[in-house]
Design a protein around this motif. Structure first.
Motif, PDB file in Angstrom:
ATOM      1  N   MET A 197      -8.781  58.626  -4.465  1.00  0.00           N
ATOM      2  CA  MET A 197      -9.672  57.537  -4.037  1.00  0.00           C
ATOM      3  C   MET A 197      -9.048  56.165  -4.295  1.00  0.00           C
ATOM      4  SD  MET A 197     -13.065  59.386  -5.547  1.00  0.00           S
ATOM      5  CE  MET A 197     -12.163  59.597  -7.079  1.00  0.00           C
ATOM      6  N   THR A 198      -7.823  55.996  -3.839  1.00  0.00           N
ATOM      7  CA  THR A 198      -7.052  54.801  -4.155  1.00  0.00           C
ATOM      8  C   THR A 198      -7.481  53.559  -3.377  1.00  0.00           C
ATOM      9  OG1 THR A 198      -5.382  55.584  -2.573  1.00  0.00           O
ATOM     10  CG2 THR A 198      -5.006  56.061  -4.895  1.00  0.00           C
ATOM     11  N   LEU A 199      -8.485  53.695  -2.496  1.00  0.00           N
ATOM     12  CA  LEU A 199      -9.031  52.495  -1.870  1.00  0.00           C
ATOM     13  C   LEU A 199      -9.599  51.561  -2.936  1.00  0.00           C
ATOM     14  CD1 LEU A 199      -9.673  51.028   0.795  1.00  0.00           C
ATOM     15  CD2 LEU A 199     -11.878  52.217   0.820  1.00  0.00           C
ATOM     16  N   ALA A 200     -10.124  52.133  -4.017  1.00  0.00           N
ATOM     17  CA  ALA A 200     -10.644  51.328  -5.123  1.00  0.00           C
ATOM     18  C   ALA A 200      -9.535  50.485  -5.747  1.00  0.00           C
ATOM     19  CB  ALA A 200     -11.276  52.229  -6.177  1.00  0.00           C
ATOM     20  N   ILE A 201      -8.330  51.050  -5.844  1.00  0.00           N
ATOM     21  CA  ILE A 201      -7.197  50.303  -6.400  1.00  0.00           C
ATOM     22  C   ILE A 201      -6.851  49.127  -5.503  1.00  0.00           C
ATOM     23  CG2 ILE A 201      -4.772  50.450  -7.075  1.00  0.00           C
ATOM     24  CD1 ILE A 201      -5.210  53.413  -7.626  1.00  0.00           C
ATOM     25  N   LEU A 202      -6.849  49.361  -4.202  1.00  0.00           N
ATOM     26  CA  LEU A 202      -6.537  48.285  -3.259  1.00  0.00           C
ATOM     27  C   LEU A 202      -7.555  47.158  -3.357  1.00  0.00           C
ATOM     28  CD1 LEU A 202      -5.504  50.458  -0.195  1.00  0.00           C
ATOM     29  CD2 LEU A 202      -4.025  48.841  -1.393  1.00  0.00           C
ATOM     30  N   VAL A 203      -8.842  47.501  -3.439  1.00  0.00           N
ATOM     31  CA  VAL A 203      -9.874  46.472  -3.554  1.00  0.00           C
ATOM     32  C   VAL A 203      -9.677  45.675  -4.834  1.00  0.00           C
ATOM     33  CG1 VAL A 203     -12.352  46.045  -3.776  1.00  0.00           C
ATOM     34  CG2 VAL A 203     -11.526  47.792  -2.192  1.00  0.00           C
ATOM     35  N   LEU A 204      -9.375  46.363  -5.936  1.00  0.00           N
ATOM     36  CA  LEU A 204      -9.162  45.677  -7.212  1.00  0.00           C
ATOM     37  C   LEU A 204      -7.927  44.783  -7.177  1.00  0.00           C
ATOM     38  CD1 LEU A 204     -10.006  48.470  -9.810  1.00  0.00           C
ATOM     39  CD2 LEU A 204     -11.247  46.338  -9.444  1.00  0.00           C
ATOM     40  N   ILE A 205      -6.895  45.221  -6.481  1.00  0.00           N
ATOM     41  CA  ILE A 205      -5.685  44.391  -6.369  1.00  0.00           C
ATOM     42  C   ILE A 205      -6.030  43.043  -5.740  1.00  0.00           C
ATOM     43  CG2 ILE A 205      -3.512  44.137  -5.096  1.00  0.00           C
ATOM     44  CD1 ILE A 205      -2.994  47.107  -5.609  1.00  0.00           C
ATOM     45  N   PHE A 206      -6.853  43.082  -4.684  1.00  0.00           N
ATOM     46  CA  PHE A 206      -7.243  41.834  -4.023  1.00  0.00           C
ATOM     47  C   PHE A 206      -8.195  41.007  -4.877  1.00  0.00           C
ATOM     48  CE2 PHE A 206      -5.976  44.350  -0.239  1.00  0.00           C
ATOM     49  CZ  PHE A 206      -5.050  43.472   0.281  1.00  0.00           C
ATOM     50  N   LEU A 207      -8.927  41.657  -5.776  1.00  0.00           N
ATOM     51  CA  LEU A 207      -9.895  40.930  -6.604  1.00  0.00           C
ATOM     52  C   LEU A 207      -9.267  40.342  -7.865  1.00  0.00           C
ATOM     53  CD1 LEU A 207     -13.044  43.267  -6.427  1.00  0.00           C
ATOM     54  CD2 LEU A 207     -12.691  41.085  -5.251  1.00  0.00           C
ATOM     55  N   ILE A 208      -8.408  41.105  -8.539  1.00  0.00           N
ATOM     56  CA  ILE A 208      -7.918  40.656  -9.848  1.00  0.00           C
ATOM     57  C   ILE A 208      -6.404  40.522  -9.930  1.00  0.00           C
ATOM     58  CG2 ILE A 208      -9.910  41.733 -10.965  1.00  0.00           C
ATOM     59  CD1 ILE A 208      -8.031  43.952 -11.954  1.00  0.00           C
ATOM     60  N   GLY A 209      -5.663  40.955  -8.901  1.00  0.00           N
ATOM     61  CA  GLY A 209      -4.217  40.951  -8.964  1.00  0.00           C
ATOM     62  C   GLY A 209      -3.618  39.554  -9.055  1.00  0.00           C
ATOM     63  N   ARG A 210      -2.725  39.360 -10.023  1.00  0.00           N
ATOM     64  CA  ARG A 210      -1.995  38.100 -10.162  1.00  0.00           C
ATOM     65  C   ARG A 210      -0.494  38.278  -9.933  1.00  0.00           C
ATOM     66  NH1 ARG A 210      -2.569  35.018 -15.458  1.00  0.00           N
ATOM     67  NH2 ARG A 210      -2.135  37.071 -16.361  1.00  0.00           N
ATOM     68  N   SER A 211       0.019  39.466 -10.239  1.00  0.00           N
ATOM     69  CA  SER A 211       1.460  39.690 -10.111  1.00  0.00           C
ATOM     70  C   SER A 211       1.855  39.770  -8.645  1.00  0.00           C
ATOM     71  CB  SER A 211       1.859  40.981 -10.839  1.00  0.00           C
ATOM     72  OG  SER A 211       1.296  42.111 -10.201  1.00  0.00           O
ATOM     73  N   ARG A 212       3.031  39.283  -8.358  1.00  0.00           N
ATOM     74  CA  ARG A 212       3.525  39.308  -6.983  1.00  0.00           C
ATOM     75  C   ARG A 212       3.717  40.740  -6.501  1.00  0.00           C
ATOM     76  NH1 ARG A 212       7.396  36.412  -7.888  1.00  0.00           N
ATOM     77  NH2 ARG A 212       9.123  37.890  -8.011  1.00  0.00           N
ATOM     78  N   GLN A 213       4.140  41.638  -7.417  1.00  0.00           N
ATOM     79  CA  GLN A 213       4.378  43.027  -7.030  1.00  0.00           C
ATOM     80  C   GLN A 213       3.099  43.694  -6.543  1.00  0.00           C
ATOM     81  OE1 GLN A 213       6.566  45.340  -9.886  1.00  0.00           O
ATOM     82  NE2 GLN A 213       5.871  47.293  -9.078  1.00  0.00           N
ATOM     83  N   LEU A 214       1.987  43.497  -7.266  1.00  0.00           N
ATOM     84  CA  LEU A 214       0.737  44.122  -6.853  1.00  0.00           C
ATOM     85  C   LEU A 214       0.185  43.477  -5.588  1.00  0.00           C
ATOM     86  CD1 LEU A 214      -1.384  45.011 -10.025  1.00  0.00           C
ATOM     87  CD2 LEU A 214       0.090  46.448  -8.631  1.00  0.00           C
ATOM     88  N   LYS A 215       0.320  42.177  -5.476  1.00  0.00           N
ATOM     89  CA  LYS A 215      -0.173  41.499  -4.272  1.00  0.00           C
ATOM     90  C   LYS A 215       0.551  42.000  -3.026  1.00  0.00           C
ATOM     91  CE  LYS A 215      -1.756  37.188  -6.436  1.00  0.00           C
ATOM     92  NZ  LYS A 215      -1.525  35.735  -6.548  1.00  0.00           N
ATOM     93  N   GLU A 216       1.873  42.151  -3.136  1.00  0.00           N
ATOM     94  CA  GLU A 216       2.639  42.648  -1.988  1.00  0.00           C
ATOM     95  C   GLU A 216       2.282  44.099  -1.690  1.00  0.00           C
ATOM     96  OE1 GLU A 216       4.609  40.995   0.107  1.00  0.00           O
ATOM     97  OE2 GLU A 216       3.995  39.190  -0.979  1.00  0.00           O
ATOM     98  N   LEU A 217       2.062  44.867  -2.754  1.00  0.00           N
ATOM     99  CA  LEU A 217       1.666  46.258  -2.564  1.00  0.00           C
ATOM    100  C   LEU A 217       0.316  46.339  -1.864  1.00  0.00           C
ATOM    101  CD1 LEU A 217       2.221  49.274  -3.101  1.00  0.00           C
ATOM    102  CD2 LEU A 217       1.046  49.004  -5.301  1.00  0.00           C
ATOM    103  N   GLY A 218      -0.601  45.430  -2.225  1.00  0.00           N
ATOM    104  CA  GLY A 218      -1.901  45.403  -1.571  1.00  0.00           C
ATOM    105  C   GLY A 218      -1.792  45.094  -0.091  1.00  0.00           C
TER     106      GLY A 218
END
Length: 427
Positions: A292-313
């Motif tokens: 259920m990794t859609l939850a991870i994607l939503v969280l990346i857009f909500l709380i992500g600060r690192s460039r790596q996670l933002k690009e992954l999102g």
């Protein structure tokens, strides 16, 4: 909550740092990163080729032609992704030892192909692509590790052909690698011959038989389903395709239960089963893919600060909506990442329990037996799976929020770790 995150950091980060310094885990992680661009490319075209309900908008011939035209994109990447990972692992592990990395990569690939069945439906000289993809991943990982170590061992023994001065460097390196590669591949050829005289016939059959046997006695109730879900998550964490391993045992059971519900639904009778194939596909896989990794994607857009996670999102967002999550699994990464093992295993178990009791209590209709395309987005997926009930859609959204709550502190730690590493690199 901040105190809880701090406790998790103190426990998990030292473990993660220790594991990240392990040469095998590092080679495994970097090997998957080599394959990541190809995986993302294939994932995009899987979504395009299987866009929900497109088969109803086009004629049967037009839809078949459309899928055939785009099918080679995923067939040449996702379907044989194991090959890219094997090359990457062999390359990176040999590079770690300071050897000729390219030879480490190709010897790992050749060793794996030697162990791979080379016949299909009685036709020899044909390698089934299913053995080159996720199904052959576990054997491929082991083969890459062992072949790289054997190659390094023979190189360190200085068993090489020495070319005279003046010979071009590329030619000299090729001859230097000849004996170590020959000896390494001979070991794998011997293993293949030995297994050909066993009831398993191939190493791959041996691995899958050993893994599947403990699963064959499991039933179809909640406890058995929880065991199946747990095993899927654990297998994926270690780089094994959990669905292929577990579903091969459970699919006959789940499909039979699904058909019982469909017949009852069509007859207007009470649906007999909660656990069905569509229960798994819609309320677990149908929320962004395995885990259920859609939850991870939503969280990346909500709380992500690192460039790596933002690009992954950005890379995984569009695919994740249609339940294709290879970019997240290999990009976060999920595999062999100690920082994610708790939410990765816990969230699907919790959602399975919530969904089971919501349906068994009558709060939400049971799956109607309708096979919903696996690329159908969340909400619409649950609506169709429960016989066009809005409560199925609401349950999916509620489950998504539950998964987000479980993942939130752990993703916060990962994001902080990546952010601090990026700041150090910038400085």
């Amino acid at each position: 909550m901040n105190k809880f995150i701090e406790v998790l950091e103190n426990i998990l980060l030292p473990i993660a740092d220790k594991l990240n310094n392990n040469r095998y885990l590092t080679a495994l992680r970097d090997g998957f990163m080599v394959a990541l661009p190809l995986i993302i490319f294939g994932s995009i075209f899987v979504v395009i080729a299987n866009f929900p309900f497109l088969d109803r908008l086009l004629s049967e011939d037009a839809y078949a032609a459309y899928q055939n035209a785009l099918g080679s994109a995923s067939a040449a990447t996702l379907s044989i992704m194991g090959l890219f990972v094997i090359i990457g692992i062999g390359y990176k592990l040999t590079e770690h030892y300071g050897g000729q990395a390219i030879y480490g990569g190709v010897v790992a690939l050749a060793a794996f192909l030697i162990l791979t069945p080379q016949s299909l439906e009685g036709v020899s000289g044909v390698i089934p692509t299913v053995s080159l993809g996720a199904q052959g991943m576990f054997l491929g990982i082991l083969t890459a590790f062992i072949s790289a170590e054997l190659y390094r061992f023979f190189v360190n023994k200085n068993w090489a052909i020495k070319m005279p001065a003046g010979v071009p460097a590329a030619v000299s390196r090729s001859f230097s690698a000849l004996i170590p590669i020959t000896l390494t591949l001979s070991v794998f050829l011997f293993i293949r011959i030995v297994f050909s005289y066993t009831p398993f016939e191939t190493v791959q059959n041996f691995i899958y038989t050993i893994l599947q046997q403990p699963l064959t006695n499991l039933g179809s109730g909640l406890i058995a389903t929880l065991v199946a879900v747990l095993l899927i998550q654990v297998f994926w964490f270690f780089g094994l395709h959990g669905q292929i391993i577990v579903n091969s045992v459970f699919d006959p059971i789940w499909y039979a239960l699904n058909d019982e519900n469909l017949k009852a639904f069509q007859s207007g009778e009470e649906l007999p089963n909660v656990i069905t194939k569509q229960f798994i596909d819609s309320f677990l896989v149908g929320m962004g893919g395995t885990g259920m990794t859609l939850a991870i994607l939503v969280l990346i857009f909500l709380i992500g600060r690192s460039r790596q996670l933002k690009e992954l999102g950005k890379l995984g967002g569009s695919a994740g909506i249609f339940n294709v999550n290879e970019p997240i699994i290999f990009g976060l990464p999920i595999i062999m990442n100690p920082l994610v093992i708790i939410p990765w295993i816990l969230a699907p178990v919790v959602v399975t329990i919530i969904t089971f009791f919501a349906m068994s209590s009558g709060l939400v209709p049971k799956p109607a037996g309708i096979i919903v395309p696996w690329t159908t987005p969340i909400g619409l997926n649950g609506f169709l799976a429960t016989g066009n009930s809005w409560r199925g859609a609401v349950l999916q959204i509620f489950n998504l929020l539950v998964v987000m709550a479980i993942w939130w502190p752990f993703l916060k730690i990962i994001d902080k770790k990546y952010y601090e590493e990026e700041k150090q690199q910038a400085d």
